[in-house]
Design a protein around this motif. Structure first.
Motif, PDB file in Angstrom:
ATOM      1  N   ALA A   8      38.060  41.401  54.101  1.00 48.58           N
ATOM      2  CA  ALA A   8      38.436  40.833  52.788  1.00 48.58           C
ATOM      3  C   ALA A   8      39.785  40.120  52.877  1.00 48.58           C
ATOM      4  N   GLY A   9      40.259  39.886  54.097  1.00 53.07           N
ATOM      5  CA  GLY A   9      41.552  39.215  54.277  1.00 53.07           C
ATOM      6  C   GLY A   9      42.679  40.225  54.236  1.00 53.07           C
ATOM      7  N   LEU A  10      43.880  39.717  54.132  1.00 57.01           N
ATOM      8  CA  LEU A  10      45.025  40.632  54.109  1.00 57.01           C
ATOM      9  C   LEU A  10      44.959  41.497  52.861  1.00 57.01           C
ATOM     10  N   ASP A  11      45.442  42.722  52.993  1.00 52.40           N
ATOM     11  CA  ASP A  11      45.500  43.619  51.856  1.00 52.40           C
ATOM     12  C   ASP A  11      46.669  43.161  50.971  1.00 52.40           C
ATOM     13  N   ILE A  12      46.332  42.558  49.845  1.00 49.21           N
ATOM     14  CA  ILE A  12      47.355  41.956  48.975  1.00 49.21           C
ATOM     15  C   ILE A  12      48.336  43.017  48.458  1.00 49.21           C
ATOM     16  N   PRO A  53      37.144  35.844  53.937  1.00 50.72           N
ATOM     17  CA  PRO A  53      38.138  34.935  53.377  1.00 50.72           C
ATOM     18  C   PRO A  53      39.507  35.093  54.056  1.00 50.72           C
ATOM     19  N   ALA A  54      40.302  34.037  53.984  1.00 50.68           N
ATOM     20  CA  ALA A  54      41.731  34.023  54.348  1.00 50.68           C
ATOM     21  C   ALA A  54      42.029  34.733  55.676  1.00 50.68           C
ATOM     22  N   GLY A  55      42.753  35.867  55.613  1.00 52.65           N
ATOM     23  CA  GLY A  55      43.104  36.577  56.847  1.00 52.65           C
ATOM     24  C   GLY A  55      41.868  36.942  57.669  1.00 52.65           C
ATOM     25  N   ASN A  78      41.263  30.414  51.780  1.00 55.51           N
ATOM     26  CA  ASN A  78      41.253  30.147  50.336  1.00 55.51           C
ATOM     27  C   ASN A  78      42.618  30.377  49.678  1.00 55.51           C
ATOM     28  N   GLU A  79      43.686  30.389  50.488  1.00 51.12           N
ATOM     29  CA  GLU A  79      45.009  30.766  49.964  1.00 51.12           C
ATOM     30  C   GLU A  79      45.414  29.992  48.712  1.00 51.12           C
ATOM     31  N   ILE A  85      50.188  29.897  49.997  1.00 48.23           N
ATOM     32  CA  ILE A  85      49.882  28.866  50.996  1.00 48.23           C
ATOM     33  C   ILE A  85      49.633  29.484  52.364  1.00 48.23           C
ATOM     34  N   PHE A 181      58.966  33.848  50.299  1.00 47.60           N
ATOM     35  CA  PHE A 181      57.913  33.244  49.476  1.00 47.60           C
ATOM     36  C   PHE A 181      57.238  34.287  48.586  1.00 47.60           C
ATOM     37  N   TYR A 194      45.641  37.733  40.328  1.00 50.02           N
ATOM     38  CA  TYR A 194      44.488  37.675  41.233  1.00 50.02           C
ATOM     39  C   TYR A 194      43.905  39.072  41.466  1.00 50.02           C
ATOM     40  N   LYS A 199      39.489  43.080  40.179  1.00 52.04           N
ATOM     41  CA  LYS A 199      39.035  44.342  39.564  1.00 52.04           C
ATOM     42  C   LYS A 199      38.081  44.070  38.398  1.00 52.04           C
ATOM     43  N   LYS A 202      34.640  43.260  39.338  1.00 57.14           N
ATOM     44  CA  LYS A 202      33.911  44.456  39.761  1.00 57.14           C
ATOM     45  C   LYS A 202      33.292  45.184  38.568  1.00 57.14           C
TER      46      LYS A 202
HETATM   47  C1  LIG Z   1      57.567  27.745  53.572  1.00 63.90           C
HETATM   48  C2  LIG Z   1      56.344  28.405  54.106  1.00 63.90           C
HETATM   49  C3  LIG Z   1      56.155  29.784  53.630  1.00 63.90           C
HETATM   50  C4  LIG Z   1      54.872  30.420  54.112  1.00 63.90           C
HETATM   51  C5  LIG Z   1      54.670  31.660  53.392  1.00 63.90           C
HETATM   52  C6  LIG Z   1      53.330  32.318  53.566  1.00 63.90           C
HETATM   53  C7  LIG Z   1      52.739  32.714  52.263  1.00 63.90           C
HETATM   54  C8  LIG Z   1      51.741  33.801  52.184  1.00 63.90           C
HETATM   55  C9  LIG Z   1      50.610  33.795  53.134  1.00 63.90           C
HETATM   56  C10 LIG Z   1      49.612  34.867  52.818  1.00 63.90           C
HETATM   57  C11 LIG Z   1      48.330  34.687  53.538  1.00 63.90           C
HETATM   58  C12 LIG Z   1      47.286  35.515  52.885  1.00 63.90           C
HETATM   59  C13 LIG Z   1      46.150  35.789  53.448  1.00 63.90           C
HETATM   60  C14 LIG Z   1      45.118  36.676  52.826  1.00 63.90           C
HETATM   61  O1  LIG Z   1      44.238  37.119  53.507  1.00 63.90           O
HETATM   62  S1  LIG Z   1      45.205  37.040  51.164  1.00 63.90           S
HETATM   63  C15 LIG Z   1      43.700  37.904  50.771  1.00 63.90           C
HETATM   64  C16 LIG Z   1      42.592  36.949  50.561  1.00 63.90           C
HETATM   65  N1  LIG Z   1      41.364  37.656  50.246  1.00 63.90           N
HETATM   66  C17 LIG Z   1      40.599  37.340  49.221  1.00 63.90           C
HETATM   67  O2  LIG Z   1      40.871  36.446  48.452  1.00 63.90           O
HETATM   68  C18 LIG Z   1      39.371  38.182  49.066  1.00 63.90           C
HETATM   69  C19 LIG Z   1      39.426  39.015  47.834  1.00 63.90           C
HETATM   70  N2  LIG Z   1      38.255  39.886  47.761  1.00 63.90           N
HETATM   71  C20 LIG Z   1      37.036  39.462  47.388  1.00 63.90           C
HETATM   72  O3  LIG Z   1      36.799  38.304  47.118  1.00 63.90           O
HETATM   73  C21 LIG Z   1      35.954  40.514  47.340  1.00 63.90           C
HETATM   74  O4  LIG Z   1      36.562  41.777  47.320  1.00 63.90           O
HETATM   75  C22 LIG Z   1      34.953  40.436  48.511  1.00 63.90           C
HETATM   76  C23 LIG Z   1      34.087  39.191  48.358  1.00 63.90           C
HETATM   77  C24 LIG Z   1      35.647  40.434  49.883  1.00 63.90           C
HETATM   78  C25 LIG Z   1      34.051  41.691  48.483  1.00 63.90           C
HETATM   79  O5  LIG Z   1      33.485  41.825  47.244  1.00 63.90           O
HETATM   80  P1  LIG Z   1      32.993  43.250  46.706  1.00 63.90           P
HETATM   81  O6  LIG Z   1      32.375  43.001  45.389  1.00 63.90           O
HETATM   82  O7  LIG Z   1      32.179  43.963  47.677  1.00 63.90           O
HETATM   83  O8  LIG Z   1      34.329  44.120  46.638  1.00 63.90           O
HETATM   84  P2  LIG Z   1      35.248  44.301  45.388  1.00 63.90           P
HETATM   85  O9  LIG Z   1      35.584  42.986  44.824  1.00 63.90           O
HETATM   86  O10 LIG Z   1      34.615  45.298  44.515  1.00 63.90           O
HETATM   87  O11 LIG Z   1      36.586  44.886  45.990  1.00 63.90           O
HETATM   88  C26 LIG Z   1      36.736  46.246  46.188  1.00 63.90           C
HETATM   89  C27 LIG Z   1      38.170  46.678  45.918  1.00 63.90           C
HETATM   90  O12 LIG Z   1      39.033  46.020  46.842  1.00 63.90           O
HETATM   91  C28 LIG Z   1      40.019  45.247  46.147  1.00 63.90           C
HETATM   92  N3  LIG Z   1      40.289  44.113  47.026  1.00 63.90           N
HETATM   93  C29 LIG Z   1      39.400  43.233  47.488  1.00 63.90           C
HETATM   94  N4  LIG Z   1      39.972  42.384  48.327  1.00 63.90           N
HETATM   95  C30 LIG Z   1      41.283  42.741  48.387  1.00 63.90           C
HETATM   96  C31 LIG Z   1      42.401  42.244  49.129  1.00 63.90           C
HETATM   97  N5  LIG Z   1      42.298  41.222  49.971  1.00 63.90           N
HETATM   98  N6  LIG Z   1      43.576  42.862  48.967  1.00 63.90           N
HETATM   99  C32 LIG Z   1      43.712  43.912  48.132  1.00 63.90           C
HETATM  100  N7  LIG Z   1      42.689  44.440  47.416  1.00 63.90           N
HETATM  101  C33 LIG Z   1      41.486  43.843  47.559  1.00 63.90           C
HETATM  102  C34 LIG Z   1      39.403  44.982  44.857  1.00 63.90           C
HETATM  103  O13 LIG Z   1      40.386  44.726  43.907  1.00 63.90           O
HETATM  104  C35 LIG Z   1      38.682  46.315  44.591  1.00 63.90           C
HETATM  105  O14 LIG Z   1      39.678  47.303  44.268  1.00 63.90           O
HETATM  106  P3  LIG Z   1      39.357  48.597  43.371  1.00 63.90           P
HETATM  107  O15 LIG Z   1      38.312  49.340  44.103  1.00 63.90           O
HETATM  108  O16 LIG Z   1      40.660  49.335  43.298  1.00 63.90           O
HETATM  109  O17 LIG Z   1      38.906  48.098  42.061  1.00 63.90           O
END
Ligand SMILES: CCCCCCCCCCC/C=C/C(=O)SCCNC(=O)CCNC(=O)[C@H](O)C(C)(C)COP(=O)(O)OP(=O)(O)OC[C@H]1O[C@@H](n2cnc3c(N)ncnc32)[C@H](O)[C@@H]1OP(=O)(O)O
Length: 203
Positions: A8-12, A53-55, A78-79, A85, A181, A194, A199, A202
């Motif tokens: 699911a990418g990085l744990d936000i 996605p992402a990470g 998808n950042e 970003i 950032f 986000y 949530k 879900k």
């Molecule tokens: C000058 C230059 C500066 C540069 C600076 C850099 C800047 C920052 C760079 C940061 C890079 C970031 C990278 C990342 O990876 S960010 C994370 C991206 N991930 C997502 O967008 C995915 C999100 N999740 C989903 O879309 C769905 O969960 C998924 C399709 C993966 C699965 O769906 P499903 O229905 O099976 O699961 P749930 O949605 O029910 O999720 C279950 C629980 O998990 C929580 N959740 C999901 N994903 C994350 C996540 N990535 N981090 C934290 N928590 C997450 C979700 O909320 C549910 O939680 P609860 O059970 O508590 O309700």
């Protein structure tokens, strides 16, 4: 292997409402993981069993070859959709995988691709039915293991060292950029919204 989700990418929650020293440590660990995987001498094949996605997409791109399950899954950086970003090394890794132009569109739009679309643009190398992803990855691995190791490893290093050296020389600066950032109020607000939206989806 978890069905439906590769990663699911990085744990936000690791960079939402955290102290700077915590986000520093988190980012340093991610750099370590990436440098080890991208620079590994081993053959690495990602068996992408679902969403990536992402990470998750970054981890898959750090491998030598990607097999993705067919189905209603998506993969991409998808950042921008989260209001954040992709750092320079995510961008460079994607450019090395799908080329400059496709990366530019992909990143600005925060595009998440279906398995078929991902195969078309070369983001994944092969698509397979979900219950056969591991089998397809294993078959591919057999091909790669037949290549003389020293020649394959040197070739991989020639292709990947520029990015590895670039990130290795900028690690401190990159950690500083990440923490400054994500600690901004506006970014914290976006991340909070986000997380709430995930949530709500879900329930
Ligand atoms: C000058 C230059 C500066 C540069 C600076 C850099 C800047 C920052 C760079 C940061 C890079 C970031 C990278 C990342 O990876 S960010 C994370 C991206 N991930 C997502 O967008 C995915 C999100 N999740 C989903 O879309 C769905 O969960 C998924 C399709 C993966 C699965 O769906 P499903 O229905 O099976 O699961 P749930 O949605 O029910 O999720 C279950 C629980 O998990 C929580 N959740 C999901 N994903 C994350 C996540 N990535 N981090 C934290 N928590 C997450 C979700 O909320 C549910 O939680 P609860 O059970 O508590 O309700």
């Amino acid at each position: 292997m978890v069905p439906n989700i590769f990663s699911a990418g990085l744990d936000i929650t690791e960079f939402y409402q955290k102290k700077p020293e915590e986000t520093d440590a988190f980012w340093r660990t991610l750099q370590d993981v990436f440098l080890r995987l991208y620079g590994s001498k081993l053959v690495t094949i990602a068996a992408i069993s679902g969403h990536s996605p992402a990470g998750g997409c970054l981890l898959a791109m750090a491998c030598d070859y990607r097999v993705m399950a067919t189905g209603k899954y998506t993969i991409g950086l998808n950042e921008t959709l989260l209001g954040i970003i992709a750092p320079f090394w995510f961008i460079e890794t994607m450019k090395n995988t799908i080329g400059h132009r496709e990366t530019e569109k992909s990143l600005q739009l925060g595009k998440l691709y279906s398995p078929e679309q991902a195969e078309n643009i070369g983001l994944v190398d092969q698509i397979c039915p979900p219950d056969d992803v591991l089998g397809c990855a294993r078959k591919e691995m057999v091909k790669w293991l037949k290549i003389p190791d020293h020649a394959r490893i040197l070739t991989k290093q020639l292709m990947r060292n520029e990015l590895i050296n670039n990130l290795s020389s900028k690690r401190k600066e990159d950690i500083y950029n990440f923490t400054s950032f994500v600690q901004k109020d506006s970014i914290q607000r976006s991340l909070g919204l986000y997380l709430e939206s995930l949530k709500k989806k879900k329930s």
